[in-house]
Scaffold this motif. Structure first.
Motif, PDB file in Angstrom:
ATOM      1  N   LEU A 173       0.820  -1.215   0.000  1.00 51.21           N
ATOM      2  CA  LEU A 173       0.000   0.000   0.000  1.00 51.21           C
ATOM      3  C   LEU A 173       0.856   1.268   0.000  1.00 51.21           C
ATOM      4  O   LEU A 173       0.330   2.379   0.127  1.00 51.21           O
ATOM      5  CB  LEU A 173      -0.946   0.000   1.217  1.00 51.21           C
ATOM      6  CG  LEU A 173      -2.079  -1.020   1.122  1.00 51.21           C
ATOM      7  CD1 LEU A 173      -2.743  -1.217   2.475  1.00 51.21           C
ATOM      8  CD2 LEU A 173      -3.130  -0.576   0.099  1.00 51.21           C
ATOM      9  N   GLY A 174       2.179   1.083  -0.189  1.00 51.95           N
ATOM     10  CA  GLY A 174       3.116   2.213  -0.118  1.00 51.95           C
ATOM     11  C   GLY A 174       2.755   3.363  -1.042  1.00 51.95           C
ATOM     12  O   GLY A 174       2.903   4.521  -0.679  1.00 51.95           O
ATOM     13  N   GLY A 214       5.254  16.971  10.962  1.00 45.06           N
ATOM     14  CA  GLY A 214       5.681  16.463   9.655  1.00 45.06           C
ATOM     15  C   GLY A 214       7.016  15.728   9.716  1.00 45.06           C
ATOM     16  O   GLY A 214       7.663  15.529   8.687  1.00 45.06           O
ATOM     17  N   GLU A 215       7.435  15.293  10.907  1.00 44.65           N
ATOM     18  CA  GLU A 215       8.736  14.606  11.024  1.00 44.65           C
ATOM     19  C   GLU A 215       8.614  13.102  10.813  1.00 44.65           C
ATOM     20  O   GLU A 215       9.616  12.398  10.732  1.00 44.65           O
ATOM     21  CB  GLU A 215       9.344  14.884  12.405  1.00 44.65           C
ATOM     22  CG  GLU A 215       9.744  16.343  12.584  1.00 44.65           C
ATOM     23  CD  GLU A 215      10.040  16.685  14.041  1.00 44.65           C
ATOM     24  OE1 GLU A 215      10.521  15.811  14.776  1.00 44.65           O
ATOM     25  OE2 GLU A 215       9.748  17.832  14.434  1.00 44.65           O
ATOM     26  N   LEU A 216       7.376  12.612  10.775  1.00 40.59           N
ATOM     27  CA  LEU A 216       7.153  11.183  10.501  1.00 40.59           C
ATOM     28  C   LEU A 216       6.150  11.078   9.361  1.00 40.59           C
ATOM     29  O   LEU A 216       5.160  11.819   9.339  1.00 40.59           O
ATOM     30  CB  LEU A 216       6.592  10.479  11.743  1.00 40.59           C
ATOM     31  CG  LEU A 216       7.561  10.290  12.900  1.00 40.59           C
ATOM     32  CD1 LEU A 216       6.820   9.817  14.156  1.00 40.59           C
ATOM     33  CD2 LEU A 216       8.648   9.269  12.525  1.00 40.59           C
ATOM     34  N   PRO A 217       6.380  10.171   8.392  1.00 44.89           N
ATOM     35  CA  PRO A 217       5.446  10.074   7.261  1.00 44.89           C
ATOM     36  C   PRO A 217       4.106   9.460   7.669  1.00 44.89           C
ATOM     37  O   PRO A 217       4.070   8.534   8.480  1.00 44.89           O
ATOM     38  CB  PRO A 217       6.181   9.142   6.287  1.00 44.89           C
ATOM     39  CG  PRO A 217       7.151   8.376   7.108  1.00 44.89           C
ATOM     40  CD  PRO A 217       7.510   9.225   8.284  1.00 44.89           C
ATOM     41  N   VAL A 218       3.050  10.031   7.108  1.00 44.99           N
ATOM     42  CA  VAL A 218       1.724   9.440   7.315  1.00 44.99           C
ATOM     43  C   VAL A 218       1.507   8.424   6.203  1.00 44.99           C
ATOM     44  O   VAL A 218       1.651   8.743   5.021  1.00 44.99           O
ATOM     45  CB  VAL A 218       0.634  10.528   7.310  1.00 44.99           C
ATOM     46  CG1 VAL A 218      -0.753   9.907   7.375  1.00 44.99           C
ATOM     47  CG2 VAL A 218       0.849  11.472   8.488  1.00 44.99           C
ATOM     48  N   ARG A 219       1.231   7.193   6.577  1.00 45.86           N
ATOM     49  CA  ARG A 219       1.076   6.103   5.610  1.00 45.86           C
ATOM     50  C   ARG A 219      -0.317   5.493   5.719  1.00 45.86           C
ATOM     51  O   ARG A 219      -1.049   5.807   6.649  1.00 45.86           O
ATOM     52  CB  ARG A 219       2.099   4.992   5.923  1.00 45.86           C
ATOM     53  CG  ARG A 219       3.538   5.457   5.860  1.00 45.86           C
ATOM     54  CD  ARG A 219       4.456   4.301   6.203  1.00 45.86           C
ATOM     55  NE  ARG A 219       5.848   4.689   6.247  1.00 45.86           N
ATOM     56  CZ  ARG A 219       6.655   4.800   5.194  1.00 45.86           C
ATOM     57  NH1 ARG A 219       6.201   4.545   3.985  1.00 45.86           N
ATOM     58  NH2 ARG A 219       7.910   5.152   5.336  1.00 45.86           N
ATOM     59  N   VAL A 220      -0.634   4.580   4.768  1.00 47.53           N
ATOM     60  CA  VAL A 220      -1.862   3.803   4.943  1.00 47.53           C
ATOM     61  C   VAL A 220      -1.517   2.712   5.954  1.00 47.53           C
ATOM     62  O   VAL A 220      -0.634   1.902   5.719  1.00 47.53           O
ATOM     63  CB  VAL A 220      -2.320   3.146   3.623  1.00 47.53           C
ATOM     64  CG1 VAL A 220      -3.556   2.292   3.868  1.00 47.53           C
ATOM     65  CG2 VAL A 220      -2.590   4.200   2.583  1.00 47.53           C
TER      66      VAL A 220
END
Ligand code: ADP
Ligand code: GN1
Ligand code: MG
Length: 347
Positions: free
Chosen positions: A135-136, A199-205
């Motif tokens: 899901l990347g 915003g220091e960590l990516p938001v992913r599915v």
């Protein structure tokens, strides 16, 4: 058969063929049934709990999008959940008895409450890692935030503060020690959410409920096949998906074990899971990799706060089968978190 089920099965066009339909599995939130049809087909029928969200349509929109996307990338049909369409072509039905959906039953599978070997646990890491990897590139903006703030830990602490203040079931005095345990850690519990906001960590599915019992294993090969329980698939942090798997599967006791001396973090299992997860999901950023231990601690403390909140509120969210079960669950999570603080050096 329950009249509600007859109506549900009719709405999906199965009514002529149903041989039996009975309760199935041991989830905490939804009602799950297994229907057997005359042609040998089996169907999982679930009533979607309104405790999850008022937006059942949004939740089913997310599940439909994600399962279709995964199916395009995963040719083996036993590796992706498949929704049945109702007669009106919607992915669920809204009836007086609630919202219901139907999934194709995946044959010859088992569902584990605890890993029986290192390999079982490694397999679950590969399943959740692959889920995240596949899901990347999914456009996360298409997903509806159906349970807003589901893993917003500071918000979970505020919900606890609110339950303490209102004390609706009159239980506050019994749990002063537990309340103190959480509030002493409030600062630490907010680190990841603050990094997400900055915003220091990516938001992913993310899956958001990555317990071992949400993976189906092939009965014969004992390889992980399929990730299930997609109600909480939403944008989120990979650290929480990793952390929740550790909280549940690298613990040495059940969630509601009364003998707290049995509850610890199994550091060897932690390593086993880490190894499988990194192999299946190589796209994590260096910052994410560095913070995986804090992910495990944060989600465990969050879960302790959630069980304690539900205990204070009179057991209104998690299904309980005996009085005080939510308090037992809260205490195991606290014991586990304290052990993680030592073993993962998160203090
Ligand atoms: P809950 O949200 O209540 O945990 P789940 O979606 O995890 O509900 O389903 C409960 C149980 O039903 C699972 O633990 C698993 O044993 C079984 N199950 C769910 N979907 C399937 C499926 N498609 N095929 C086989 N078993 C399933
Ligand atoms: C619930 O439904 P189940 O048992 O897979 C809960 C999780 C908790 C878990 C604790 C939607 O999961 O967040 O971690 O219980 N699911 C929801 O066992 O709240
Ligand atoms: Mg489940």
């Amino acid at each position: 058969m329950d009249e509600r089920l007859t109506e549900v099965l009719r709405s999906f066009g199965f009514e002529e063929q149903v041989i039996s339909c009975s309760p199935y599995g041991s989830g905490h939130i939804n009602e799950t049934y297994l229907a057997e049809l005359a042609d040998g087909k089996k169907v999982i029928v679930q009533r979607i709990s309104e405790r999850l969200t008022k937006d059942a349509a949004g939740l089913m929109h997310n599940i439909s999008l994600v399962t279709s996307y995964l199916r395009e990338r995963e040719p083996d049909p036993r590796r992706v959940m498949e929704l049945y369409e109702a007669k009106d072509q919607k992915p669920f039905v809204s009836l007086a008895s609630g919202n219901w959906r139907a999934y194709a039953y995946i044959e010859d599978t088992i569902c584990l409450q605890a890993p029986e070997s290192d390999e079982d646990f490694r397999q679950s890491a590969i399943a959740f890692g692959r889920f995240s990897e596949l899901l990347g590139d999914f456009p996360a903006g298409q997903l509806i935030d159906t349970i807003p703030d589901f893993h917003n830990t500071p918000m979970r602490v505020r919900q606890l503060a609110d339950a303490v203040e209102k004390d609706p079931a009159g239980r506050k005095d019994k749990v002063e020690k537990e309340i103190r345990f959480i509030f002493e850690r409030e600062e630490r519990m907010g680190i990841l959410q603050r990094m997400r906001d900055a915003g220091e960590l990516p938001v992913r599915v993310t899956h958001n409920d990555t317990k071992l019992d949400n993976v189906l294993f092939d009965r014969k090969t004992r390889k992980a096949l399929c990730v299930i329980d997609l109600d909480t698939v939403m944008p989120g942090l990979s650290l929480y998906d990793f952390g929740d798997s550790i909280r549940f599967g690298a613990a040495t006791a059940r969630e509601d074990e009364k003998d707290l001396s049995k509850m610890e973090l199994d550091l060897h299992k932690y390593e086993v899971y880490l190894d499988g997860y990194l192999e299946a999901c190589p796209g994590l950023t260096p910052k994410e990799m560095e913070l995986l231990p804090l992910g495990a601690l944060t989600i465990t403390l969050e879960q302790a706060a959630r069980f304690l909140t539900d205990y204070l509120n009179g057991d209104v969210y998690y299904r309980t089968v005996y009085p005080g079960q939510n308090l037992d669950r809260c205490r195991t999570q606290m014991k586990l978190a304290a052990d993680m603080e030592r073993k993962l050096r998160c203090t």
